[in-house]
Write a protein that holds these residues in place. Structure first.
Motif, PDB file in Angstrom:
ATOM      1  N   ILE A 328       1.606 -10.473  12.125  1.00 16.19           N
ATOM      2  CA  ILE A 328       1.516  -9.577  10.968  1.00 16.19           C
ATOM      3  C   ILE A 328       1.702  -8.162  11.502  1.00 16.19           C
ATOM      4  CG2 ILE A 328       0.053  -8.696   9.099  1.00 16.19           C
ATOM      5  CD1 ILE A 328      -1.399 -11.366   9.096  1.00 16.19           C
ATOM      6  N   HIS A 329       2.874  -7.614  11.264  1.00 16.47           N
ATOM      7  CA  HIS A 329       3.197  -6.286  11.792  1.00 16.47           C
ATOM      8  C   HIS A 329       3.290  -5.315  10.616  1.00 16.47           C
ATOM      9  CE1 HIS A 329       3.939  -8.223  15.619  1.00 16.47           C
ATOM     10  NE2 HIS A 329       4.752  -9.089  15.007  1.00 16.47           N
ATOM     11  N   ILE A 330       2.270  -4.491  10.480  1.00 16.61           N
ATOM     12  CA  ILE A 330       2.229  -3.603   9.325  1.00 16.61           C
ATOM     13  C   ILE A 330       1.561  -2.283   9.716  1.00 16.61           C
ATOM     14  CG2 ILE A 330       0.026  -4.582   8.498  1.00 16.61           C
ATOM     15  CD1 ILE A 330       1.163  -4.177   5.627  1.00 16.61           C
ATOM     16  N   PRO A 331       2.142  -1.137   9.373  1.00 12.16           N
ATOM     17  CA  PRO A 331       1.551   0.167   9.714  1.00 12.16           C
ATOM     18  C   PRO A 331       0.238   0.411   8.954  1.00 12.16           C
ATOM     19  CG  PRO A 331       3.882   0.379   9.193  1.00 12.16           C
ATOM     20  CD  PRO A 331       3.472  -0.990   8.743  1.00 12.16           C
ATOM     21  N   ILE A 332      -0.610   1.218   9.555  1.00 12.05           N
ATOM     22  CA  ILE A 332      -1.873   1.612   8.926  1.00 12.05           C
ATOM     23  C   ILE A 332      -1.976   3.133   8.961  1.00 12.05           C
ATOM     24  CG2 ILE A 332      -4.392   1.594   9.111  1.00 12.05           C
ATOM     25  CD1 ILE A 332      -4.271  -1.213  10.164  1.00 12.05           C
ATOM     26  N   SER A 333      -2.370   3.704   7.840  1.00 14.04           N
ATOM     27  CA  SER A 333      -2.628   5.148   7.798  1.00 14.04           C
ATOM     28  C   SER A 333      -4.130   5.382   7.737  1.00 14.04           C
ATOM     29  CB  SER A 333      -1.942   5.783   6.580  1.00 14.04           C
ATOM     30  OG  SER A 333      -2.443   5.235   5.374  1.00 14.04           O
ATOM     31  N   VAL A 334      -4.588   6.384   8.463  1.00 16.15           N
ATOM     32  CA  VAL A 334      -6.013   6.742   8.456  1.00 16.15           C
ATOM     33  C   VAL A 334      -6.151   8.205   8.063  1.00 16.15           C
ATOM     34  CG1 VAL A 334      -6.576   5.033  10.228  1.00 16.15           C
ATOM     35  CG2 VAL A 334      -6.073   7.378  10.906  1.00 16.15           C
ATOM     36  N   ASN A 335      -7.247   8.508   7.410  1.00 17.79           N
ATOM     37  CA  ASN A 335      -7.515   9.881   6.988  1.00 17.79           C
ATOM     38  C   ASN A 335      -8.189  10.657   8.116  1.00 17.79           C
ATOM     39  OD1 ASN A 335      -6.934   9.962   3.873  1.00 17.79           O
ATOM     40  ND2 ASN A 335      -7.997   8.023   4.251  1.00 17.79           N
ATOM     41  N   VAL A 336      -7.676  11.829   8.394  1.00 16.59           N
ATOM     42  CA  VAL A 336      -8.226  12.691   9.439  1.00 16.59           C
ATOM     43  C   VAL A 336      -8.794  13.940   8.762  1.00 16.59           C
ATOM     44  CG1 VAL A 336      -7.719  14.034  11.507  1.00 16.59           C
ATOM     45  CG2 VAL A 336      -6.591  11.831  11.144  1.00 16.59           C
TER      46      VAL A 336
END
Length: 507
Positions: A328-336
């Motif tokens: 499962i290759h999927i980007p993740i965005s995180v809040n900074v």
């Protein structure tokens, strides 16, 4: 009664000892240490009494001197901290009994250090004596003025029925401290900053009441000195609550009570799942799942916020690594947060975290920053973003449209993605102004060759309106709610094969 008590004691124990006062020939009273012992004959009857007594005047004077030294200030003869605490305790009891308030005023002389430095400590001591005498004279009988230390004084004001009742007394203290003092031809004029708290509105104990008044005094200093400020119990409760929350979040982090939920982001035209946004949650053992808005704003600016921010990035990278092992290759965005982004070592720490997961493509990590935080220091933020970009990490500009960015700023910020704030997306079906804003942002993104994604897509109709406006990327409850990592694989499979995907493949 006194002598009958002695007789009763002698009859019972054959001995009595105590303090007895006598008169000298000149009529002056003096204390004695007086003992009476009964002496019995061979038959066991009292034959006579032996009396011993000694003049203890000097001893009593010495005791009085020691007691005064323990309770009064040597320089000003005012009560010291010890006696202040006793007087304050008595005043609190009286306050309860009479259902009245009392005021505690903490005072610090303004500019006293300069007098000591210029004229010496002897003249400074004389000035302290004069000002303390004037402040004491400004109070009523029954009130207490104590020297707390150095040029600090504390007043306990009794019989305060309402907060305004202490105002005239405080103003008299201000005037007393500000009056000119003539010391050997040197005219001195100081002022005083005063902090006041009211009991029982401020329901603290003796020591805490003084500390609260001290806090209010520092507010008076910051307000320009020569004035007074009332202690704000509501603000203090808010500060206490914040500190407790900070402590609890730190505990939650160490106890592994924090977790990430993931909200899918999709291409509404192709149906492709293009990424996930990581959203922190606090699984509290008592209160259940706590959303981020209830604790993240509280810890912002505190060290624990940096620890939480680092944990979030590490957790996202770890999750991508685990999913990668299952194809499962999927980007993740995180809040900074702005506080985290503006740390000098942010890029260094980010590189350290990335190096721990070499199997995760760096472009799979996207950092979302608020538009408002990007504008706080555009030069520093741009430099930091460029350094992160050199590491292979991407940026998204979150809540776009709420920070009033200029076109120049938008051009300078190296963000590949613009996120349209959900507050504009939510009402695009009914509000022409919101629709115009959304369409304007979409146009700006295309002009600057940035990708654009809409947040808050709640219905198929929202998706259609966005697609017709040129926005194909979206996230929101209409697509999927945030979910635990364990639910993501099943959701992706369902999305790929189910009706939900078909519903959003509109064009």
């Amino acid at each position: 009664d006194f002598y009958s008590t002695i007789c009763q004691t002698l009859n019972a124990t054959n001995y009595w000892s105590g303090e007895v006062w006598f008169h000298r020939k000149n009529g002056q009273e003096y204390p004695t240490n007086f003992t009476v012992s009964a002496v019995k004959n061979d038959t066991g009857k009292v034959s006579h009494y032996v009396i011993l007594f000694s003049d203890i005047t000097r001893l009593k004077e010495h005791q009085d001197q020691l007691e005064r030294m323990a309770n009064y200030d040597d320089l000003t003869n005012l009560p010291n901290r010890t006696l202040l605490r006793d007087r304050l305790s008595q005043a609190m009891v009286r306050s309860h009994r009479n259902a009245e308030s009392l005021a505690i005023a903490f005072m610090d002389l303004d500019g006293f250090k300069a007098v000591n430095d210029t004229y010496g400590h002897d003249l400074g001591d004389d000035l302290l004596i004069k000002i303390s005498q004037r402040m004491k004279a400004a109070l009523r009988e029954g009130d207490t003025l104590a020297r707390f230390g150095g040029d600090e004084f504390v007043a306990v004001l009794l019989d305060i029925k309402e907060a305004d009742d202490c105002k005239p007394l405080i103003e008299r203290l201000l005037q007393a401290a500000a009056s000119t003092v003539d010391l050997d031809g040197n005219l001195m004029q100081l002022s005083v900053s005063i902090g006041v708290t009211l009991y029982p509105k401020d329901g603290a104990d003796e020591d805490q009441l003084v500390r609260h008044a001290d806090q209010a005094m520092y507010e008076a200093k910051q307000a320009g000195k020569n004035c007074y400020k009332l202690f704000d119990t509501v603000l203090d409760e808010e500060i206490s609550t914040r500190l407790k929350t900070i402590e609890n979040v730190g505990s939650a982090l160490s106890k592994q009570q924090l977790e990430l939920h993931y909200q899918p982001k999709v291409n509404m035209h192709s149906g492709e799942v293009i990424g996930l946004e990581a959203l922190i949650r606090w699984r509290h053992p008592v209160h259940g799942l706590i959303p981020p808005l209830e604790f993240l704003p509280v810890i912002e600016g505190h060290k624990i916020a940096l620890e939480v921010g680092r944990w979030v990035i590490n957790e996202a990278l770890s999750q991508m690594s685990q999913w990668g092992q299952n194809e499962i290759h999927i980007p993740i965005s995180v809040n900074v947060s702005p506080f985290q982004l503006q740390q000098d070592n942010f890029v260094i720490q980010l590189e350290e975290l990335l190096s721990e997961y070499p199997e995760v493509p760096r472009s799979y990590l996207e950092l979302e920053i608020l538009e408002s935080s990007a504008l706080s220091d555009i030069s520093q933020v741009t430099a930091t973003m460029n350094e992160c970009h050199d590491l292979g990490v991407l940026f998204a500009l979150d809540d776009f449209g709420t920070g009033y960015s200029s076109l120049t700023y938008l051009r300078r910020l190296p963000a590949h993605m613009i996120k349209i704030d959900q507050s504009f997306v939510r009402d695009i079906l009914e509000d022409p102004d919101d629709l115009a804003i959304v369409q304007g942002v979409i146009g700006l993104a295309k002009s600057f060759k940035r990708e654009v994604i809409a947040e808050g897509v709640e219905t198929i109709e929202h998706g259609i309106k966005l697609l017709n406006s040129g926005c194909v990327l979206a996230q929101g409850y209409g697509i999927a709610r945030p979910m635990p990592a364990s639910d993501i694989p099943a959701w992706i499979n369902k999305w790929k094969s189910g009706d939900a995907k078909t519903s959003f493949r509109l064009i």
